[in-house]
Each structure stands twice: as C-alpha cells, then as structure tokens.
Design a protein around this motif. Structure first.
Motif, PDB file in Angstrom:
ATOM      1  N   ASP A  67       0.881  -1.166   0.000  1.00 58.14           N
ATOM      2  CA  ASP A  67       0.000   0.000   0.000  1.00 58.14           C
ATOM      3  C   ASP A  67       0.920   1.218   0.000  1.00 58.14           C
ATOM      4  N   TRP A  68       1.161   1.782  -1.180  1.00 55.18           N
ATOM      5  CA  TRP A  68       2.180   2.823  -1.331  1.00 55.18           C
ATOM      6  C   TRP A  68       1.703   4.167  -0.783  1.00 55.18           C
ATOM      7  N   THR A  69       2.035   4.432   0.468  1.00 57.62           N
ATOM      8  CA  THR A  69       1.744   5.722   1.084  1.00 57.62           C
ATOM      9  C   THR A  69       2.906   6.671   0.773  1.00 57.62           C
ATOM     10  N   PRO A  70       2.710   7.985   0.930  1.00 66.99           N
ATOM     11  CA  PRO A  70       3.809   8.936   0.683  1.00 66.99           C
ATOM     12  C   PRO A  70       5.060   8.621   1.498  1.00 66.99           C
ATOM     13  N   ASP A  71       4.885   8.183   2.756  1.00 60.48           N
ATOM     14  CA  ASP A  71       6.042   7.870   3.603  1.00 60.48           C
ATOM     15  C   ASP A  71       6.836   6.692   3.047  1.00 60.48           C
TER      16      ASP A  71
END
Length: 254
Positions: A67-71
């Motif tokens: 789940d590619w979050t900004p962090d």
C-alpha cells in the motif's frame, strides 16, 4: 495457561473455502500472504485455486503487494532496494519495479556507473536518443544510462520532468474517485502517470479490494441488499463484499 501465537490469534485453526472443500490446516493459513500462492500450493500439494480462494476469503492481501503511502515512497532511493524491501516485508523486485516506474535513481551508483567517468559531452547527449543507443556508444548498460539520465531529471525526450503539463485542481479531485484509466482518458495522460500521481499524494485507488477495518455499520449492510449494491455503497469490489458476507455466514439478499 498456554498463550496463543500471533498466527493463532490472527487466523482460525482451519478454513473451508467452499462447501465440501478440503479443510486447510493452520500451517497453510499462516503462509497465506507471506508466500506466493503458487509456492504455498506447491509446498502443501494443493490446487492453486484453493489457496487463492482461502486467502481471499480471509481478506489477506497477496504476497508482494504494498500500500504505497507517501512515507513509503519517500524510502525509495534512500537505501538499497533490499533494505527497503526488508522494511516493508516484500521482495526486492517489488521495490525495484516501483522505483523505476517513478524514475527514482537507485541508492548509490552502480559498480558500472561508478567506474564510468561521465564527460560533459556525454551528459549533454542524455535524453536526445534512446538510452540503448547511448549505452552502446558509451560502453555501459542501458540501466546505467537511464539511471544517470533520471538522476539529472531528464526525460527520454530530453525535456525536464517539470515541463509536463501541470495538474489542475479539477483533475486532482478526480484521483481516487474514478478508475485511473478513466482519469487518464479525460486528462489525456498515460495510465501509469495517473497512478504515480495518485500514489504520490497518498490517494487510495478507486474501488479498493480490501477494507480494513470493517465497521459495525458496514457489516450491518451485508445481506440487506445485493452484494453489487453494497459494493457500490462502500466503493469496493463485489468480491470483497461477497467474501466478507460468506465468511460471517450471512445469507445473500433475496
């Protein structure tokens, strides 16, 4: 008192994927999502469809999915792909593929690039012709040329990435509210470009395949309307709704 392991608390002792189907032991369930479905099927001599259905019924994301979050995206290129992979619990190829799609240079120079001294003339040629042709001319790999070009912010056309058509507020509001393919058609951009922009902003894709967690209100809707209608209300896929309903033993509507 015997304490239960994390696996025992997270998953039931066994799971039946369909009526009359073989009961899967906890040893199999504990591997779901942590190992590729094909490998689980091979290890336990099971049919691939059986393994996949069991994982989906338990709403366990497939192995290698992130789940590619900004962090998480910020980690790319700040350390080796292997180290990022260990942090996120996936294989290095998943990190490599994502980093390359976003045009993020690898952490540190490759051995080949480190050995190659780039002249001002060579750097000036970056992006003017295909990377493969430049690689042959410079005596390095295509990946080395691509990494050097991207580290300089030069697209394959020779134009800086910043020259791309800026996103308007109306276009940004479409992200996550419509499928990426639809947004790409409307904004006249590539689907990968749309997806990269959405992920860089931490916006979930349209029609998520998993819900975490299911609220009491969501569960109360199961069986009160068709799975299709409930899926539309929740903004998820029909399979997500039907699997959750079946797992809870709730009869279908109608």
């Amino acid at each position: 008192m015997v304490r239960k392991s994390n696996v025992e608390r997270a998953h039931p002792t066994s799971v039946s994927v369909a009526r009359g189907a073989k009961i899967l032991p906890r040893a199999v369930v504990s591997k779901l999502g942590k190992t590729a479905d094909t490998e689980v099927a091979r290890l336990f001599s099971l049919d691939l469809a059986t393994v996949r259905q069991a994982r989906q019924r338990l709403e366990i994301p497939p192995f290698g999915r992130v789940d590619w979050t900004p962090d998480k995206i910020k980690l790319l290129g700040t350390m080796s792909d292997k180290k990022v992979a260990r942090k996120l619990g996936v294989v290095a190829t998943t990190i490599y593929s994502k980093r390359m799609r976003l045009g993020i240079p690898a952490f540190g120079p490759s051995l080949q690039e480190a050995r190659h001294v780039w002249s001002a003339r060579e750097i000036k040629r970056l992006g003017t012709i295909p990377d493969a042709r430049l690689a042959a001319m410079f005596g390095v790999s295509t990946d080395t040329v691509a990494a050097k070009r991207k580290s300089r912010g030069i697209a394959s056309t020779g134009k800086p990435y910043e020259i791309r058509k800026p996103w308007t507020d109306a276009e940004l509001n479409m992200l996550g509210r419509f499928p990426d393919t639809h947004v790409a058609q409307v904004t006249k951009r590539g689907r990968r470009h749309v997806r990269s922009k959405r992920e860089s902003l931490g916006i979930a894709p349209f029609q998520k395949h998993f819900i975490e967690p299911w609220t009491k209100k969501m569960i109360q809707r199961l069986g009160k309307a068709t799975d299709t209608d409930v899926a539309k209300e929740l903004g998820v896929g029909i399979k997500t709704v039907s699997l959750k309903r079946a797992r809870l033993g709730i009869a279908a509507f109608g």
